[in-house]
Enzyme design. Sequence first.
Site, mmCIF file in Angstrom:
data_model
loop_
_atom_site.group_PDB
_atom_site.id
_atom_site.type_symbol
_atom_site.label_atom_id
_atom_site.label_comp_id
_atom_site.label_asym_id
_atom_site.label_seq_id
_atom_site.Cartn_x
_atom_site.Cartn_y
_atom_site.Cartn_z
ATOM 1 N N GLU A 1 -89.086 41.722 -59.014
ATOM 2 C CA GLU A 1 -89.592 42.554 -60.100
ATOM 3 C C GLU A 1 -89.068 42.080 -61.462
ATOM 4 O O GLU A 1 -89.817 42.014 -62.424
ATOM 5 C CB GLU A 1 -89.145 44.009 -59.839
ATOM 6 C CG GLU A 1 -89.552 45.012 -60.885
ATOM 7 C CD GLU A 1 -90.971 45.515 -60.684
ATOM 8 O OE1 GLU A 1 -91.624 45.029 -59.754
ATOM 9 O OE2 GLU A 1 -91.406 46.361 -61.471
ATOM 10 N N ASP A 2 -87.807 41.760 -61.541
ATOM 11 C CA ASP A 2 -87.163 41.551 -62.848
ATOM 12 C C ASP A 2 -86.769 40.121 -63.180
ATOM 13 O O ASP A 2 -86.264 39.859 -64.265
ATOM 14 C CB ASP A 2 -85.899 42.420 -62.944
ATOM 15 C CG ASP A 2 -86.242 43.909 -62.960
ATOM 16 O OD1 ASP A 2 -87.393 44.222 -63.281
ATOM 17 O OD2 ASP A 2 -85.359 44.713 -62.646
#
Length: 731
Positions: free
Chosen positions: A95-96
């Site tokens: 996700e990051d």
Amino acid sequence: MPPEPAIADPSTSDNPSVVLERFRDLEGKVRQTRPKEDLGLLRRAFDFAAERHRLQKRKSGEPFMVHPLEVAHTLADMRMDVVSLATGLLHDVVEDTTATVAEVEKEFGKEVAHCVDGVTKLSKLDFYSPEARQAESFRKMLLAMVTDIRVIVVKLADRLHNIRTLEHLPPEKRERISRETLEIYAPIALRLGMGKIRGELEDLAFAYLDPPAFADLSLQLESKRHANEEFLEEIKKEVAAKLREAEVPAQVEGRIKRRYSIYQKLKRQHCTVDEVYDLLALRIITDSVKNCYAALGVIHNHWRPVPGRIKDFIAMPRPNLYQSLHTSVISHSGQPFEVQIRTEEMHRLAEEGIAAHWKYKEGHKGPMMDEQRMAWLRQLVEWQRDIQDPSDFLSTLKIDLYPEEAYTFTPQGKVIILPRDASPIDFAYAIHTEVGHTCVGAKVNGRIVPLKSKLRNGDIVEILTQAGHTPSRDWLSVVKTSRARNKIKHWININQREKALEIGSKLLEKEARRAGLSLSKVPPETMERVAHDYGCGKMEDLMAALGYGKYSARQVVGKLAPAAGEVVELPKGPSRPHPVSGDEVLSVKGVDDLLVYRAGCCNPIKGEPIVGYVTRGKGVAVHSKTCPNVENLMYEAERRIEVEWAKSEEATYPVRLTLHTDDRPGLLNDVTSILSNDNTNITSVEASTDTARSAMIEMTLEVQNMKQLERIVGAMRRIPGVRDVERVHKL
Ligand code: MN
């Protein structure tokens, strides 16, 4: 009491050594609780995540890595396996950071990658999308997407740490996360029987969501805290003594009801804190079911029970499998308190729920076990509320518990809820009407699938469109949503009418010209009046009716002509075909196109001479000029209309051939090699022999035009042993 969350001290947390230290703690924990686990995997997951998140900071200023570490700690406290812990450490890398699921799989294997992917997908769900407005359906959707329970457990641990550190976020975000926690995650923890995590999630979220109510309640509780604690301490000693006397082995704990539970009770029952019967509670943990009931007897012997407050969740477990005996009694001083009695095992299940279940089953890993666990989870997902009759509960365990809906996603993660067995066409129309009208194909989870395939939970669907493409009537038998059905029908109605208008006006013009009448000279009022004679509001409606074949164009012209003040000779009976002029020609596309369709008796293919015939109410049938039906039909000359093949259309037509041949080996092979040399698709082939040493081959091909068919038939005839090749018009 839950252990205090260990949060790195912000003053020193800029130092990565804090992160490293926290990881050492984690290793220590795992060594103690699950000594057989692969610590190497844990170490590698930590190194990978720490490297990827290296430059990132949390809002609090701490290194980002603190977050995944705390998530992993929560999981270790639940004694989850190392795959869960690795997932906890890696849960934000996709996700990051630039890391991909493929990369995670390469480094840590399928299981970890699958779980990380699952957690990543969950975080993409948008609780505030219109589809998810109902918390209940959102929870269902969330669980429906999960194929590994560990994904949920990691997600809950993730949410727990987020809400523990919520004070660093801006107010709007705090509110959003708190609401989501109360409406989505705490209920999921409850359904999964994870009482401990649920309690902490609720109390923390409550504090952020309704600060005045929280403060008010805290104040009330605080003012009596001292008295309450003293009371609990005393009653605990008394109960322990009574149980000892009765020789019931037990561990007794006291607790004050959690604030969010009190708050809900106050709201539900409109009472004051003093009137909450289970504000103060004792928990008796003993060694067997028998002793649970023995302990209950001891309690009721010494304190007066409150009628209607005795609950036997041992005989009738709650839907989340919670088991316990509950009773409320009145102390000698008049203070009510609740007593919960359960075994050690029931207690662990009440606190840890599904996580405890996970642990018990370890060592029996394998796909079968996983399936059983998922079945169990889905049983919980049924969201049964208070079930009165235990046989009710048992019967719910047997029914099919999969939700009726399929939760599917756009590549951007938007949720599209469709009925079970819906098709990509339904999906396309759910996105936008235009997307539906122009859809030509679909990719599901990256793979091209037919438009009539069935979508399943968690599918990521990408619709392929093509400008100018239009809906097909066949779609009506495929779609499952009323939205798609209505949109397709609407489109067909409009386009059918347009086509009918076009055909109708051509028919009328042709007939008028034949009668020597110029339609432009007919006054509009006359047009209107004749239309009325036919029960049509406007001339346009009459033209459409002509196109549908409802009325005869000749008769309409007959009514228009005298009114136009012209003498008209109506041709009688069969007449030779009228010479074709350009604007009378309808183009025919390859596929059946609403009002113009290829007649089933002769199935003409592109390039073949054709003729159109306006049927009664079914549009224009296109026949081969050689079709025997044509001669029979065409005596009604006015119904005849010139048609021609559309120029650009790339379509294939099924053609059936029958070959009469000698019965010789290798002949079928010769036939098929002609077809493969010509890149012609065979959809079916069947060969049979008879006694006269002759054979018959029947086959269906897909050809693009007449030229191709002629080429193929010519080549077939040249094969030695082929006596005749026959085209069978009826398919
Ligand atoms: Mn996270």
